[in-house]
Motif scaffolding. Structure first.
Motif, PDB file in Angstrom:
ATOM      1  N   ARG A 274     117.538 -80.517 -27.888  1.00  0.00           N
ATOM      2  CA  ARG A 274     118.640 -80.140 -27.095  1.00  0.00           C
ATOM      3  C   ARG A 274     118.434 -78.566 -26.676  1.00  0.00           C
ATOM      4  O   ARG A 274     118.504 -78.237 -25.604  1.00  0.00           O
ATOM      5  N   THR A 275     117.405 -77.817 -27.680  1.00  0.00           N
ATOM      6  CA  THR A 275     117.482 -76.648 -27.173  1.00  0.00           C
ATOM      7  C   THR A 275     116.220 -76.392 -26.004  1.00  0.00           C
ATOM      8  O   THR A 275     116.604 -75.712 -25.126  1.00  0.00           O
ATOM      9  N   TYR A 276     115.414 -77.415 -26.165  1.00  0.00           N
ATOM     10  CA  TYR A 276     114.639 -76.988 -25.044  1.00  0.00           C
ATOM     11  C   TYR A 276     114.911 -77.892 -23.457  1.00  0.00           C
ATOM     12  O   TYR A 276     114.559 -77.353 -22.798  1.00  0.00           O
ATOM     13  N   PHE A 278     117.890 -77.968 -22.666  1.00  0.00           N
ATOM     14  CA  PHE A 278     118.917 -76.865 -22.092  1.00  0.00           C
ATOM     15  C   PHE A 278     118.243 -75.825 -21.677  1.00  0.00           C
ATOM     16  O   PHE A 278     118.643 -75.364 -20.247  1.00  0.00           O
ATOM     17  N   ASP A 279     117.043 -75.518 -21.976  1.00  0.00           N
ATOM     18  CA  ASP A 279     116.392 -74.461 -21.648  1.00  0.00           C
ATOM     19  C   ASP A 279     115.611 -74.762 -20.249  1.00  0.00           C
ATOM     20  O   ASP A 279     115.529 -74.065 -19.425  1.00  0.00           O
ATOM     21  N   LYS A 280     114.921 -76.007 -20.310  1.00  0.00           N
ATOM     22  CA  LYS A 280     113.983 -76.059 -19.201  1.00  0.00           C
ATOM     23  C   LYS A 280     114.898 -76.987 -18.056  1.00  0.00           C
ATOM     24  O   LYS A 280     114.474 -76.940 -16.817  1.00  0.00           O
ATOM     25  N   PRO A 282     118.681 -77.049 -17.060  1.00  0.00           N
ATOM     26  CA  PRO A 282     119.980 -76.619 -17.445  1.00  0.00           C
ATOM     27  C   PRO A 282     121.038 -77.478 -16.769  1.00  0.00           C
ATOM     28  O   PRO A 282     122.112 -77.776 -17.071  1.00  0.00           O
ATOM     29  N   GLU A 283     120.472 -78.245 -15.697  1.00  0.00           N
ATOM     30  CA  GLU A 283     121.668 -79.068 -14.994  1.00  0.00           C
ATOM     31  C   GLU A 283     121.706 -80.418 -15.454  1.00  0.00           C
ATOM     32  O   GLU A 283     122.547 -80.964 -15.211  1.00  0.00           O
ATOM     33  N   ILE A 284     120.517 -81.014 -16.072  1.00  0.00           N
ATOM     34  CA  ILE A 284     120.577 -82.355 -16.313  1.00  0.00           C
ATOM     35  C   ILE A 284     120.390 -82.517 -18.139  1.00  0.00           C
ATOM     36  O   ILE A 284     119.692 -83.502 -18.380  1.00  0.00           O
ATOM     37  N   TRP A 285     120.744 -81.552 -18.704  1.00  0.00           N
ATOM     38  CA  TRP A 285     120.161 -81.672 -20.088  1.00  0.00           C
ATOM     39  C   TRP A 285     120.697 -82.872 -21.024  1.00  0.00           C
ATOM     40  O   TRP A 285     120.258 -83.686 -21.807  1.00  0.00           O
ATOM     41  N   GLN A 286     121.984 -83.033 -20.557  1.00  0.00           N
ATOM     42  CA  GLN A 286     122.670 -84.456 -21.003  1.00  0.00           C
ATOM     43  C   GLN A 286     122.062 -85.605 -20.902  1.00  0.00           C
ATOM     44  O   GLN A 286     121.876 -86.442 -21.609  1.00  0.00           O
TER      45      GLN A 286
ATOM     46  N   LEU B  38     127.375 -75.234 -15.609  1.00  0.00           N
ATOM     47  CA  LEU B  38     126.300 -75.884 -14.766  1.00  0.00           C
ATOM     48  C   LEU B  38     126.805 -77.443 -14.717  1.00  0.00           C
ATOM     49  O   LEU B  38     126.314 -78.140 -13.816  1.00  0.00           O
ATOM     50  N   THR B  39     127.415 -77.764 -15.872  1.00  0.00           N
ATOM     51  CA  THR B  39     127.697 -79.388 -16.072  1.00  0.00           C
ATOM     52  C   THR B  39     129.204 -79.606 -16.588  1.00  0.00           C
ATOM     53  O   THR B  39     129.786 -78.367 -16.832  1.00  0.00           O
ATOM     54  N   ASN B 100     119.145 -68.141 -28.734  1.00  0.00           N
ATOM     55  CA  ASN B 100     117.871 -68.365 -28.409  1.00  0.00           C
ATOM     56  C   ASN B 100     117.397 -67.544 -27.057  1.00  0.00           C
ATOM     57  O   ASN B 100     116.146 -67.220 -27.111  1.00  0.00           O
ATOM     58  N   LYS B 101     118.403 -67.153 -26.252  1.00  0.00           N
ATOM     59  CA  LYS B 101     118.232 -66.711 -25.124  1.00  0.00           C
ATOM     60  C   LYS B 101     117.602 -65.010 -25.679  1.00  0.00           C
ATOM     61  O   LYS B 101     116.735 -64.453 -25.084  1.00  0.00           O
TER      62      LYS B 101
END
Lengths: 328, 437
Positions: A274-276, A278-280, A282-286, B38-39, B100-101
């Motif tokens: 989730r962390t990565y 979310f990070d890489k 951000p718009e399609i992490w789900q 964003l979502t 994290n940030k």
């Protein structure tokens, strides 16, 4: 099997030592992810206990939330910030709630059991979101955690919490492991395989389910209390809302039911993905989280722990080839 | 046979190590993280506009093309390295993500947050992490009154929600006295935001014009319930003509769609405290009513500062629509950071300032944002106050967009409590110390 031969106990203890050593090398952000993984892993462990009876709950955020809010409310209204006392109260409150609800829930199986749990968790959500006294949707912020007479500040507090959480979680995991090994614990599989036959053997399936349910409620409360201390804030959206229950089921599926260690590894992997994501992205992490879940269900239907089983199976096969005889 | 998995594990380990090491910031930029939706439900209204606003202003600052007084390149000469990330998922996720940030990616400044819940969750963590954070939207006045009483790193560069609802009360008393002679009522979502909004509005009206009476029972439907049949029936039957509502997101759109079909807006005058954003989205379908919240969005049309003229025209050029209030809020957040860094640099003899110096420059400061002046006068110099503007919104066929008429501006000191007074206590105590003329 004696204590010394129990590989899981050894594994857990090695894990404990490794985490305590890791404390000195990992960056702060990773330590907070590790602590959260222990918290979520504990709840997933509770689901594992239920899952072994063939039951799944879509509402374990209820116990997670009750554990977390007990800690939050004690801090807000009683000014009690001691980690030992607040966690104990969180665990006991969640356990009592599970005991009470258990009388109703133990009569149900399958999807009815899963959804009834969810219904109860959403009742708590509704109450928390509406009542200003309970922080409403903004939640409650905790005062700085203390440990008996020890009251560290800032980063030192997070280190203390990590060490505290690691040791407690180790204890909890060992207890659950011993419980699952006991006769009462072994009845889980019996409930799943053939509850009627269990009845003819003289055991009550409903009582067995009730006991498991209380255990899983206690674990939920424990996870919630640790999470509340880690985050320093409790709010209904990230503690009690139904997707939170979904997260726990996700972790349980990801880990598999093979071993009490599995949920903690699963929780950590879940947090990292989730962390990565979310990070890489951000718009399609789900989407990535959902994709991972699908992939696990398709390729590793018994969860990550099945990799360990497979690896052990292969080692056993190699040993058989070398010695030329079967091992019992 | 064992060799294969071992190499695989090593490769996995190596990949993990690379991932963990990634994200070390270069020293010659200022890394700014911007959380927004964003979502999820907040994305279409808040997320897109706020991201657009931030990106536009950051691009201009990096080129040095923002109008005066912000026409130099970068923050104190250093270019902005922008990271926009998702605010959805509740407080737990936001706290983890903030860690994290800051600790993993070395972010220097955080500008953002829409939801009060996110702000409440991260408020104390900001102080623990020692990262300069400028909150851009979240309404709750509790941030500096309850959660962080001695702020150092945390700022909010916009009025808290009390100002908006007290402004609404002023507008009703001043402009809608006749409509409100049979009293007024409220329909608000049943959670902290809606409960606070009604309390502030109601007490505001009671202080200013006690002869106007609230209805006996107010409507508090569940958050995100989406179905308002019963509530609309109650509103239609009631004799009160003026209705206060702090609805937002999908709920306000549902209320408008369902209410319109039953003629609700022909018989009632609505005071939508955050309707501006929705008016942008649904345009012609928006019922004529009252909208709110400060010198932003629609209410900034016609404010003739060079900064505002630049923002409106560039925003239209880039995104083919006028900027809504979230675009303003977030862009204003970056502008505030620009002000703080540049001022601190001047005080530091032209050298790049430390975070402590930047904080000192922003505390108690008075500076220009896009369409107004901001005073950091509450919360020990960490909570902004601005004026509040109210007016009547209407679709303009000729222009093809919503316009606002009959705008009244209330001074910052009129709609905000004085320093040291809790917002809730202030409205309960009859808004003592408000300067309105």
């Amino acid at each position: 099997m004696t204590w010394r031969q129990d590989k899981t106990l050894w594994g857990l203890t090695i894990g404990l030592a490794a985490l305590l050593l890791l404390n000195f090398v990992v960056p702060d952000w990773f330590r907070s992810i590790l602590t959260l993984s222990l918290a979520r892993g504990s709840v997933a462990l509770g689901l594992l206990v239920l899952w072994r009876c063939g039951l799944i709950s879509f509402g374990h955020a209820l116990y997670f939330g009750v554990g977390a809010y007990t800690v939050g409310l004690m801090s807000r209204y009683l000014g009690i910030t001691d980690a030992f006392l607040t966690i104990a109260c969180g665990v006991v409150t969640a356990g009592l709630l599970a005991y009470g609800l258990g009388f109703l829930l133990r009569q149900y199986r399958g999807i009815f059991f899963a959804l009834l749990n969810m219904a109860f968790s959403m009742i708590l959500y509704g109450v928390l979101a509406k009542l200003e006294e309970l922080g409403s949707t903004d939640g409650i912020s905790l005062e700085t955690t203390t440990y008996l007479w020890y009251a560290p500040l800032g980063a030192e507090n997070k280190t203390a919490l990590f060490v505290f959480a690691v040791i407690l979680t180790w204890g909890v995991a060992v207890l659950v492991h011993l419980y699952l090994r006991s006769t009462l614990g072994n009845m889980t599989t019996a409930v799943r395989e053939n509850e009627i036959r269990l009845g003819y053997l003289g055991y009550s399936g409903e009582r067995a389910v009730h006991a498991k349910f209380v255990v899983s409620g206690l674990l939920g409360g424990f996870g919630g209390a640790i999470a509340a201390l880690t985050i320093g804030h409790v709010d209904p959206d990230s503690m009690v809302y139904w997707p939170v229950s979904g997260d726990f089921v996700f972790i349980a599926i990801l880990s598999g039911t093979g071993n009490v260690t599995a949920p903690f590894i699963g929780a950590l992997i879940y947090e990292l993905i989730r962390t990565y994501a979310f990070d890489k992205f951000p718009e399609i992490w789900q989407l990535i989280m959902g994709g991972t879940l699908l992939a696990i269900i398709m390729f590793l239907p018994n969860g990550l722990w099945s990799l360990v089983d497979r690896w052990r199976g292969r080692k056993a096969a190699v040993a058989t080839l070398r010695t030329g005889k079967e091992e019992a | 046979m064992n060799a294969i998995p071992r190499t695989r594990f090593m490769a996995l380990g190596a990949a993990l190590a690379v991932l963990l090491a990634a994200g070390a910031a270069s020293a010659q930029t200022v890394k700014v993280a911007v959380p927004t939706f964003l979502t999820g439900g907040g994305a279409p209204t808040y997320g897109t506009a706020s991201k657009n606003g931030v990106e536009l202003v950051v691009r201009a600052i990096n080129e040095g093309s923002l109008p005066a007084p912000y026409n130099s390149v970068g923050l104190a000469g250093r270019k902005i390295d922008l990271v926009v990330y998702d605010e959805s998922g509740g407080g737990t996720k936001q706290v983890t993500e903030l860690r994290n940030k800051v600790q993993k990616e070395g972010v220097d400044v955080v500008v953002g947050y829409v939801s009060s819940g996110s702000c409440a969750a991260i408020a104390r963590v900001v102080e623990e992490l020692r990262v300069l954070t400028l909150l851009t939207v979240c309404g709750t006045p509790r941030i500096f009154e309850e959660l962080v009483k001695e702020p150092k790193y945390l700022f909010r560069i916009i009025n808290h929600s009390t100002a908006g609802n007290v402004g609404a009360a002023h507008y009703v008393v001043k402009k809608l006295r006749n409509e409100a002679k049979d009293g007024y009522m409220g329909i608000n979502q049943n959670y902290a935001w809606g409960q606070d909004a009604w309390r502030d509005f109601n007490l505001g009206v009671q202080t200013l014009a006690p002869e106007l009476k609230p209805a006996n029972k107010q409507q508090f439907p569940k958050l995100f319930s989406g179905q308002y049949g019963t509530e609309i029936s109650v509103l239609l039957r009631a004799k009160q003509k003026v209705v206060h509502s702090s609805f937002w997101g999908g709920d306000i759109e549902a209320l408008i769609a369902q209410g319109k079909a039953r003629g609700l807006f022909k018989r009632k005058t609505f005071v939508f405290t955050v309707g501006e954003i929705t008016a942008h989205r649904i345009g012609k379908k928006f019922p004529p009513g009252q909208l709110a919240r400060g010198p932003y969005g629609l209410y900034a049309e016609g404010i003739d500062t060079p900064l505002n003229k630049w923002f409106r025209s560039e925003y239209r050029k880039a995104y083919k629509q006028p900027p809504s209030s979230p675009a303003y809020h977030y862009a204003d957040g970056i502008v505030a950071a620009k002000y703080a860094y540049d001022t601190a640099m001047k005080a530091n003899g032209g050298k790049f300032p430390s975070t402590d110096q930047v904080i000192k420059a922003l505390e108690h400061a008075t500076y220009d944002i896009l369409a107004a002046k901001v005073k950091m006068s509450l919360g020990k110099g960490h909570q902004a106050v601005t004026s509040d503007r109210w007016g009547y919104a209407e679709w303009d066929d000729a222009k093809g967009e919503i316009v606002v008429k009959d705008v009244v501006e209330f001074k910052a000191e009129c709609v905000n409590p004085p320093e040291g007074v809790n917002a809730a206590d202030w409205v309960k105590g009859g808004m003592k110390g408000a300067k309105c003329d």
